[in-house]
Write an enzyme that holds these catalytic residues in place. Sequence first.
Site, mmCIF file in Angstrom:
data_model
loop_
_atom_site.group_PDB
_atom_site.id
_atom_site.type_symbol
_atom_site.label_atom_id
_atom_site.label_comp_id
_atom_site.label_asym_id
_atom_site.label_seq_id
_atom_site.Cartn_x
_atom_site.Cartn_y
_atom_site.Cartn_z
ATOM 1 N N HIS A 1 -9.221 -3.616 -2.199
ATOM 2 C CA HIS A 1 -8.127 -2.570 -1.383
ATOM 3 C C HIS A 1 -8.301 -1.207 -1.561
ATOM 4 C CE1 HIS A 1 -3.818 -1.870 -0.222
ATOM 5 N NE2 HIS A 1 -4.294 -0.464 -0.556
ATOM 6 N N GLU A 2 -9.016 -0.714 -2.707
ATOM 7 C CA GLU A 2 -9.627 0.832 -2.567
ATOM 8 C C GLU A 2 -10.764 0.887 -2.010
ATOM 9 O OE1 GLU A 2 -6.916 2.759 -3.392
ATOM 10 O OE2 GLU A 2 -5.782 1.243 -4.051
ATOM 11 N N HIS B 1 -10.239 1.296 1.584
ATOM 12 C CA HIS B 1 -9.574 2.747 2.022
ATOM 13 C C HIS B 1 -10.964 3.370 2.357
ATOM 14 C CE1 HIS B 1 -5.319 2.600 2.191
ATOM 15 N NE2 HIS B 1 -5.163 2.094 1.082
ATOM 16 N N CYS C 1 0.785 -1.280 -0.304
ATOM 17 C CA CYS C 1 -0.061 -0.034 0.051
ATOM 18 C C CYS C 1 0.788 1.282 -0.017
ATOM 19 C CB CYS C 1 -0.889 0.001 1.331
ATOM 20 S SG CYS C 1 -2.009 1.499 1.518
#
Length: 162
Positions: free
Chosen positions: A132-133, A136, A90
């Site tokens: 993953h995004e 976030h 990351c």
Amino acid sequence: MAMREIRTVGDPVLRTPCDPITTIDARVRSLVEDLLETVDHDGRAGLAANQIGVGLRAFSWNIDDEIGYVLNPVIVDVSEEEYQDGDEGCLSVPGLWYPTRRAWYARVVGTDLDGKEVVVEGTELMARCLQHEVDHLDGMLYLDRLERSVRKKAMRAIREQL
């Protein structure tokens, strides 16, 4: 357009769920330009708005020579049976890579700057990026998904970097 500074672990913006984008205005258009410019560098697969200090639900990606963005993304489908557990890193946790279990396939639905529906889907690296995004944007880091023993090792490595 501007290449923006990446916020790193410890910055509260990374732990704060992002707000939906309700109006497409000059500020949102500028955010998308910045996301696209900032992700357009070797070694960068994806970038969420909060990684550049903006608490809005938007991210960009740079996978297999394709660069794009999506506003207000929602994961609508992931493979239940097939998964991947390779190393993940990351930009907000620089230099550290750990095995992270993710679905092999993922699909998100969101909108573009014209308010039209956008569907982004993929397998392997693209699926990992999408998951993953969106994490976030929900205020999560990939570190939160690590197995307990690996997470302890990761947190020790982060403390040593400080």
